[in-house]
Design a protein around this motif. Structure first.
Motif, PDB file in Angstrom:
ATOM      1  N   PRO A   1      35.435 -34.796  53.036  1.00 51.72           N
ATOM      2  CA  PRO A   1      33.671 -35.342  53.638  1.00 51.72           C
ATOM      3  C   PRO A   1      33.056 -34.735  53.133  1.00 51.72           C
ATOM      4  CG  PRO A   1      35.654 -32.919  54.612  1.00 51.72           C
ATOM      5  CD  PRO A   1      35.630 -33.049  53.973  1.00 51.72           C
ATOM      6  N   PHE A   2      32.570 -36.428  52.747  1.00 52.48           N
ATOM      7  CA  PHE A   2      31.372 -36.472  52.563  1.00 52.48           C
ATOM      8  C   PHE A   2      30.281 -35.593  52.246  1.00 52.48           C
ATOM      9  CE2 PHE A   2      32.654 -41.407  50.991  1.00 52.48           C
ATOM     10  CZ  PHE A   2      33.860 -41.343  49.762  1.00 52.48           C
ATOM     11  N   VAL A   3      29.422 -35.339  51.178  1.00 51.58           N
ATOM     12  CA  VAL A   3      28.754 -35.013  51.078  1.00 51.58           C
ATOM     13  C   VAL A   3      28.937 -33.272  52.012  1.00 51.58           C
ATOM     14  CG1 VAL A   3      25.550 -35.149  51.455  1.00 51.58           C
ATOM     15  CG2 VAL A   3      27.246 -36.614  51.580  1.00 51.58           C
ATOM     16  N   SER A   4      29.440 -32.766  51.715  1.00 51.21           N
ATOM     17  CA  SER A   4      30.210 -31.669  52.082  1.00 51.21           C
ATOM     18  C   SER A   4      29.994 -30.498  50.887  1.00 51.21           C
ATOM     19  CB  SER A   4      31.311 -31.765  53.378  1.00 51.21           C
ATOM     20  OG  SER A   4      32.381 -32.004  51.957  1.00 51.21           O
ATOM     21  N   THR A   5      30.196 -29.450  50.734  1.00 54.62           N
ATOM     22  CA  THR A   5      30.550 -29.114  49.888  1.00 54.62           C
ATOM     23  C   THR A   5      31.519 -29.129  49.162  1.00 54.62           C
ATOM     24  OG1 THR A   5      31.406 -27.049  51.547  1.00 54.62           O
ATOM     25  CG2 THR A   5      28.862 -26.265  50.757  1.00 54.62           C
ATOM     26  N   ALA A   6      32.598 -29.135  50.118  1.00 54.06           N
ATOM     27  CA  ALA A   6      34.267 -29.728  49.334  1.00 54.06           C
ATOM     28  C   ALA A   6      33.318 -30.744  48.481  1.00 54.06           C
ATOM     29  CB  ALA A   6      34.679 -29.924  50.572  1.00 54.06           C
ATOM     30  N   HIS A   7      33.042 -31.685  49.275  1.00 57.93           N
ATOM     31  CA  HIS A   7      32.606 -33.191  48.376  1.00 57.93           C
ATOM     32  C   HIS A   7      32.519 -32.611  46.611  1.00 57.93           C
ATOM     33  CE1 HIS A   7      30.829 -37.482  48.353  1.00 57.93           C
ATOM     34  NE2 HIS A   7      32.001 -37.482  47.719  1.00 57.93           N
ATOM     35  N   TYR A   8      31.171 -31.402  46.629  1.00 54.64           N
ATOM     36  CA  TYR A   8      30.205 -31.343  45.644  1.00 54.64           C
ATOM     37  C   TYR A   8      31.419 -30.578  44.706  1.00 54.64           C
ATOM     38  CZ  TYR A   8      26.783 -28.813  42.963  1.00 54.64           C
ATOM     39  OH  TYR A   8      26.539 -28.231  41.764  1.00 54.64           O
ATOM     40  N   SER A   9      31.970 -29.959  45.701  1.00 64.77           N
ATOM     41  CA  SER A   9      32.762 -29.388  44.391  1.00 64.77           C
ATOM     42  C   SER A   9      33.809 -29.797  43.894  1.00 64.77           C
ATOM     43  CB  SER A   9      33.962 -28.192  45.155  1.00 64.77           C
ATOM     44  OG  SER A   9      32.870 -27.168  45.908  1.00 64.77           O
ATOM     45  N   LEU A  10      34.197 -31.000  44.742  1.00 62.91           N
ATOM     46  CA  LEU A  10      34.972 -31.866  44.023  1.00 62.91           C
ATOM     47  C   LEU A  10      35.203 -33.153  42.637  1.00 62.91           C
ATOM     48  CD1 LEU A  10      37.787 -33.716  44.253  1.00 62.91           C
ATOM     49  CD2 LEU A  10      37.337 -35.170  45.754  1.00 62.91           C
ATOM     50  N   LEU A  11      33.821 -33.626  43.617  1.00 57.20           N
ATOM     51  CA  LEU A  11      33.140 -33.965  41.704  1.00 57.20           C
ATOM     52  C   LEU A  11      32.843 -33.174  41.219  1.00 57.20           C
ATOM     53  CD1 LEU A  11      30.498 -36.655  44.285  1.00 57.20           C
ATOM     54  CD2 LEU A  11      32.731 -36.973  43.031  1.00 57.20           C
ATOM     55  N   SER A  12      32.470 -32.365  41.144  1.00 58.97           N
ATOM     56  CA  SER A  12      32.426 -30.996  39.553  1.00 58.97           C
ATOM     57  C   SER A  12      33.345 -30.653  39.280  1.00 58.97           C
ATOM     58  CB  SER A  12      31.515 -30.233  40.401  1.00 58.97           C
ATOM     59  OG  SER A  12      30.110 -29.824  41.143  1.00 58.97           O
ATOM     60  N   ALA A  13      34.264 -30.423  40.166  1.00 56.56           N
ATOM     61  CA  ALA A  13      35.908 -30.600  39.078  1.00 56.56           C
ATOM     62  C   ALA A  13      36.117 -31.230  38.533  1.00 56.56           C
ATOM     63  CB  ALA A  13      36.795 -30.231  40.124  1.00 56.56           C
ATOM     64  N   LEU A  14      35.803 -32.499  38.841  1.00 57.57           N
ATOM     65  CA  LEU A  14      36.469 -34.000  38.658  1.00 57.57           C
ATOM     66  C   LEU A  14      35.590 -34.475  36.849  1.00 57.57           C
ATOM     67  CD1 LEU A  14      36.728 -37.350  41.112  1.00 57.57           C
ATOM     68  CD2 LEU A  14      38.469 -35.953  39.836  1.00 57.57           C
ATOM     69  N   LYS A  15      34.064 -34.301  36.934  1.00 59.50           N
ATOM     70  CA  LYS A  15      33.412 -33.988  35.707  1.00 59.50           C
ATOM     71  C   LYS A  15      33.813 -33.654  35.061  1.00 59.50           C
ATOM     72  CE  LYS A  15      28.428 -33.827  34.216  1.00 59.50           C
ATOM     73  NZ  LYS A  15      27.302 -32.857  35.734  1.00 59.50           N
ATOM     74  N   HIS A  16      34.341 -31.620  35.311  1.00 55.35           N
ATOM     75  CA  HIS A  16      34.595 -30.735  34.380  1.00 55.35           C
ATOM     76  C   HIS A  16      35.714 -31.564  33.572  1.00 55.35           C
ATOM     77  CE1 HIS A  16      35.111 -26.119  32.995  1.00 55.35           C
ATOM     78  NE2 HIS A  16      36.406 -26.383  33.569  1.00 55.35           N
TER      79      HIS A  16
ATOM     80  N   GLN B   1      37.104 -21.327  40.973  1.00 59.37           N
ATOM     81  CA  GLN B   1      36.918 -21.356  39.771  1.00 59.37           C
ATOM     82  C   GLN B   1      35.644 -22.552  40.245  1.00 59.37           C
ATOM     83  OE1 GLN B   1      39.693 -20.859  37.393  1.00 59.37           O
ATOM     84  NE2 GLN B   1      37.595 -21.227  36.013  1.00 59.37           N
ATOM     85  N   ILE B   2      35.490 -23.362  40.574  1.00 61.15           N
ATOM     86  CA  ILE B   2      34.509 -23.894  40.269  1.00 61.15           C
ATOM     87  C   ILE B   2      33.176 -23.498  40.103  1.00 61.15           C
ATOM     88  CG2 ILE B   2      33.183 -26.269  41.271  1.00 61.15           C
ATOM     89  CD1 ILE B   2      36.163 -26.993  41.954  1.00 61.15           C
ATOM     90  N   GLY B   3      32.951 -22.771  41.091  1.00 63.37           N
ATOM     91  CA  GLY B   3      31.994 -21.310  41.163  1.00 63.37           C
ATOM     92  C   GLY B   3      31.228 -21.519  39.695  1.00 63.37           C
ATOM     93  N   GLU B   4      32.219 -20.590  38.671  1.00 60.04           N
ATOM     94  CA  GLU B   4      32.332 -20.224  37.484  1.00 60.04           C
ATOM     95  C   GLU B   4      32.231 -21.763  36.599  1.00 60.04           C
ATOM     96  OE1 GLU B   4      36.397 -18.019  37.116  1.00 60.04           O
ATOM     97  OE2 GLU B   4      35.436 -16.544  38.854  1.00 60.04           O
TER      98      GLU B   4
END
Length: 344
Positions: free
Chosen positions: A151-166, A218-221
């Motif tokens: 779901p766009f602009v959700s916490t899950a979306h933010y976490s997904l984009l953060s994971a991809l960046k990581h 994990q992404i929070g860490e």
């Protein structure tokens, strides 16, 4: 009594009867409309938007504790995404809403007059990236070229984009599609998607034929913490401080019960059934989902509001802007945080 007065009396009786009938029918229609159309907002009820995330306060909601503590009628309305809740807040259809920190950051960046007054949870295993077993995704790099739903602009979306960046995977290297949780479940069943970053109950359904590649703990860490928060329209907060105080105290009481004996809470079949009924989650998954998040007590809530929370929202908004998801970032989000209802 004179003969001439009798017709006047009869006429008066008829008029009273007609007025009474019209009044009864009008109120009957209003009551029927409210019963048939739950989206109708009652003037006397506080309208609260909730989502299907798993947390201890769902038990208090199921028990009617919020109504008892506030002595107020509450109309609970279930939503599938934080974006939908934000829209309902913006239109005035709801007074209070449960959303993630990412949609909150986006809404606050657009100067929507809402404020966080309580942190429901610091997210962990309750939101996760699940990959389909048949897609043969064994490691992050295997996501390249795959279709991921979120779901766009959700916490899950933010976490997904953060994971991809990581993982040093560009957003352009995967196909990210915008689907609500029920749509994710349907797309998963059809085989239209290879992976999904989502929460309950879609998470449990996907895990039946998939596996978790990473989760929000994990992404929070990795530096991208996400939260579930309760927000309120500022106008409502100004006019109804006692209700919000009662809401917070009820939530804190339930969180304290959980934190004092997490395992006992998770093994309580009544708790599990109540949470399952409200969220649609599989009862067997609820204990794990509860244990995956952090539920802040009163002191921790205040500490978070006074310290890192505003910066986390700023960082989230900055990341969303860099991804083209919001147009602007405020210098500070402290004006959208109201800690006074958590204070002793």
């Amino acid at each position: 009594m004179s003969k001439s007065s009798k017709p006047l009396i009869i006429t008066a009786i008829v008029i009273v009867a007609i007025v009474a009938f019209v009044y009864f029918q009008k109120n009957k229609n209003i009551a029927t409309e409210t019963a048939v159309n739950p989206s109708t907002k009652s003037d006397s009820a506080v309208v609260i938007a909730y989502q299907t995330g798993v947390d201890p306060t769902k038990v208090a909601q199921a028990n009617g504790d919020y109504e008892k503590a506030s002595q107020q009628t509450i109309q609970w309305k279930k939503f599938d995404t934080g974006a939908d809740v934000v829209n309902a807040l913006a239109s005035g259809d709801v007074d209070i809403g449960n959303i993630g920190s990412s949609p909150f950051a986006a809404a606050a960046s657009r100067n929507l007059p809402i404020e966080v007054f309580f942190i429901a949870a610091k997210l962990g295993a309750s939101e996760a990236l699940v990959v389909r077993n048949s897609s043969n995704i064994q490691k992050p790099q295997d996501l390249i070229g795959k279709t991921i739903a979120v779901p766009f602009v959700s916490t899950a979306h933010y976490s997904l984009l953060s994971a991809l960046k990581h993982w040093n995977i560009a957003e352009s290297q995967v196909k990210i599609v915008n689907l609500r949780p029920p749509e994710i479940s349907a797309a998963w069943e059809r085989g239209d998607i290879d992976a999904a970053y989502v929460w309950e109950p879609a998470l449990s359904k996907a895990k039946v034929s998939g596996k978790v590649l990473t989760d929000s703990k994990q992404i929070g860490e990795w530096g991208a913490a996400t939260y579930d928060v309760w927000v309120v329209r500022k106008e409502f907060a100004e006019k109804n401080p006692q209700f919000l105080k009662a809401f917070v105290q009820t939530s804190l009481k339930q969180i304290d019960i959980y934190n004092q004996a997490p395992q006992a809470f998770q093994e309580n079949s009544e708790n599990i059934q109540k949470i399952s009924a409200l969220t649609g989650s599989d009862p067997k998954d609820i204990a794990l989902l509860l244990s995956g998040n952090i539920y802040l007590n009163q002191q921790q809530q205040l500490q978070s509001f006074q310290q890192e929370f505003a910066k986390n929202i700023f960082d989230t908004a900055s990341f969303l802007k860099a991804q083209g998801k919001v147009d602007q970032v405020k210098a500070s989000y402290q004006d959208n945080i109201n800690p006074k209802f958590v204070q002793p």
